[in-house]
Design an enzyme around this catalytic site. Structure first.
Site, PDB file in Angstrom:
ATOM      1  N   HIS A  64       0.858  -1.190   0.000  1.00  0.00           N
ATOM      2  CA  HIS A  64       0.000   0.000   0.000  1.00  0.00           C
ATOM      3  C   HIS A  64       0.890   1.234   0.000  1.00  0.00           C
ATOM      4  O   HIS A  64       2.110   1.125   0.141  1.00  0.00           O
ATOM      5  CB  HIS A  64      -0.953  -0.019   1.198  1.00  0.00           C
ATOM      6  CG  HIS A  64      -0.290   0.084   2.537  1.00  0.00           C
ATOM      7  ND1 HIS A  64       0.655  -0.813   2.976  1.00  0.00           N
ATOM      8  CD2 HIS A  64      -0.436   0.983   3.551  1.00  0.00           C
ATOM      9  CE1 HIS A  64       1.042  -0.471   4.195  1.00  0.00           C
ATOM     10  NE2 HIS A  64       0.403   0.611   4.564  1.00  0.00           N
ATOM     11  N   ASP A  68       5.957   4.548   4.705  1.00  0.00           N
ATOM     12  CA  ASP A  68       6.973   3.613   5.219  1.00  0.00           C
ATOM     13  C   ASP A  68       7.186   2.414   4.286  1.00  0.00           C
ATOM     14  O   ASP A  68       8.210   1.738   4.373  1.00  0.00           O
ATOM     15  CB  ASP A  68       6.643   3.135   6.651  1.00  0.00           C
ATOM     16  CG  ASP A  68       5.213   2.687   6.858  1.00  0.00           C
ATOM     17  OD1 ASP A  68       4.315   3.265   6.228  1.00  0.00           O
ATOM     18  OD2 ASP A  68       4.997   1.764   7.666  1.00  0.00           O
ATOM     19  N   HIS A  69       6.242   2.178   3.382  1.00  0.00           N
ATOM     20  CA  HIS A  69       6.344   0.996   2.517  1.00  0.00           C
ATOM     21  C   HIS A  69       6.865   1.307   1.112  1.00  0.00           C
ATOM     22  O   HIS A  69       7.127   0.386   0.344  1.00  0.00           O
ATOM     23  CB  HIS A  69       4.984   0.293   2.429  1.00  0.00           C
ATOM     24  CG  HIS A  69       4.517  -0.201   3.764  1.00  0.00           C
ATOM     25  ND1 HIS A  69       4.620  -1.524   4.144  1.00  0.00           N
ATOM     26  CD2 HIS A  69       4.020   0.463   4.835  1.00  0.00           C
ATOM     27  CE1 HIS A  69       4.171  -1.652   5.385  1.00  0.00           C
ATOM     28  NE2 HIS A  69       3.809  -0.469   5.830  1.00  0.00           N
ATOM     29  N   HIS A 140      -7.292  -1.409   5.572  1.00  0.00           N
ATOM     30  CA  HIS A 140      -6.310  -0.521   6.187  1.00  0.00           C
ATOM     31  C   HIS A 140      -6.676   0.946   5.934  1.00  0.00           C
ATOM     32  O   HIS A 140      -5.817   1.825   6.024  1.00  0.00           O
ATOM     33  CB  HIS A 140      -4.927  -0.870   5.624  1.00  0.00           C
ATOM     34  CG  HIS A 140      -3.782  -0.256   6.363  1.00  0.00           C
ATOM     35  ND1 HIS A 140      -3.636  -0.318   7.728  1.00  0.00           N
ATOM     36  CD2 HIS A 140      -2.722   0.468   5.909  1.00  0.00           C
ATOM     37  CE1 HIS A 140      -2.540   0.325   8.086  1.00  0.00           C
ATOM     38  NE2 HIS A 140      -1.969   0.815   7.005  1.00  0.00           N
ATOM     39  N   HIS A 266       7.139  -5.550  11.127  1.00  0.00           N
ATOM     40  CA  HIS A 266       6.397  -4.284  11.213  1.00  0.00           C
ATOM     41  C   HIS A 266       5.967  -4.043  12.664  1.00  0.00           C
ATOM     42  O   HIS A 266       4.799  -3.828  12.973  1.00  0.00           O
ATOM     43  CB  HIS A 266       5.179  -4.349  10.275  1.00  0.00           C
ATOM     44  CG  HIS A 266       4.579  -2.998   9.955  1.00  0.00           C
ATOM     45  ND1 HIS A 266       3.714  -2.369  10.805  1.00  0.00           N
ATOM     46  CD2 HIS A 266       4.725  -2.169   8.885  1.00  0.00           C
ATOM     47  CE1 HIS A 266       3.332  -1.208  10.255  1.00  0.00           C
ATOM     48  NE2 HIS A 266       3.945  -1.068   9.105  1.00  0.00           N
TER      49      HIS A 266
HETATM   50 ZN   LIG Z   1       3.268   0.390   7.696  1.00  0.00          ZN
HETATM   51 ZN   LIG Z   2       0.033   1.477   6.566  1.00  0.00          ZN
END
Ligand SMILES: [Zn+2]
Ligand SMILES: [Zn+2]
Length: 300
Positions: A64, A68-69, A140, A266
């Site tokens: 997503h 951070d990803h 999410h 995570h």
């Molecule tokens: Zn994350």
């Molecule tokens: Zn997230």
């Protein structure tokens, strides 16, 4: 013996990286495939620390578009260009991925010297004779995919039994491998008598999501389930509010899905000083669980 799947945990933190943990990124290597699950900030340096070549990556699977990803994508793409990357890189992600990738590529001077293919995926989205990749949307607050890498079951020739038949290598053997019976020198041979089934393997990666009904069926029978575990259960209200999982929930998913092994990633920086409690809470639900460190690798 089936070929090994090797996973390298390049980053294992959650939203805020720490001195020990980088933003999320996991590399899966299997027979010439180098698949990167998420690409947090600094991922390309993690490749160097792990003594791996980032130019081998041929697919990036984005869970997503929380920063951070994905913050490592522009840096990695620039390095591939500088290193004369000469293949097509496939970038897969949930709905919106094409729009976000366009913005990334428009943000800096990027001369596309190699081909970048971007796909928004759901369900089975890439398949060879040997394996396939599958995506499932999670909950999410924004489009978010969990992914599975599945090596298919295969029929293998039982060489001992075959040697008695004297069937030469070639089209007849190919037929047997497809489960089809064959005739040779006037004699009939049943495929089931000359072959055995080699079980495939499944690795599932569940990044950010709250608990939802789709997870267990999607990751069913995973040999390895890699699951986000942002909080311990003292913070279960927070996990619910921010649409994340606790380690206890990750353990429940592993148990209900009959997965063989669970790895937690995570993990919120607030738990870094006490990883034992987050691990033990998962262990109460599912025994074969561990927490990995950055640069750890695991074979399946
Ligand atoms: Zn994350
Ligand atoms: Zn997230």
């Amino acid at each position: 013996m089936a070929d090994k799947i090797r996973l390298t945990f390049l980053g294992t933190s959650s939203a805020i990286p720490t001195a020990k943990r980088n933003h999320p990124a996991i590399l899966l290597d299997y027979k010439g495939e180098h698949i990167l699950f998420d690409c947090g900030e600094g991922t390309q340096r993690q490749f160097r620390k792990a003594r791996l070549n980032p130019c081998k990556v041929n697919r990036i699977l984005i869970s997503h578009w929380h920063a951070d990803h994905i913050l490592g994508i522009p840096g990695l793409l620039q390095t591939l260009g500088l290193q004369k990357y000469n293949q097509t890189i496939f970038i897969y992600g949930p709905r919106g991925t094409k729009k976000f990738m366009k913005r990334i590529l428009d943000t800096f001077i990027f001369k596309e010297k190699y081909s970048i293919k971007i796909e928004e995926v759901q369900g089975k989205f890439f398949e060879t004779d040997d394996f396939y990749l599958e995506a499932k949307s999670m909950t999410h607050g924004i489009p978010c995919n969990a992914y599975s890498f599945v090596v298919k079951d295969k029929l293998r020739i039982d060489k001992k039994k075959l040697s008695k038949s004297k069937i030469p290598s070639g089209p007849l053997i190919s037929k047997l491998k497809q489960g089809k019976d064959v005739s040779y020198k006037g004699k009939k041979y049943k495929a089931k008598n000359l072959t055995y089934l080699e079980k495939g393997k499944k690795v599932s990666v569940v990044m950010d999501t709250s608990m939802n009904k789709k997870i267990v069926s999607f990751v069913k029978d995973s040999d390895l389930l890699i699951c986000e575990s942002s909080f311990d259960s003292n913070f279960k209200d927070k996990a619910k509010e921010y649409l994340h999982l606790t380690s206890e929930q990750a353990g429940q998913i592993a148990k209900k899905s009959k997965s063989k092994k669970l790895i937690l990633i995570h993990i919120s920086q607030r738990h870094e000083k006490d990883m034992e409690s987050i691990l033990n809470q998962a262990k109460r639900e599912f025994k074969n669980v561990s927490i990995v460190k950055d640069l750890d690798d695991v074979e399946v």
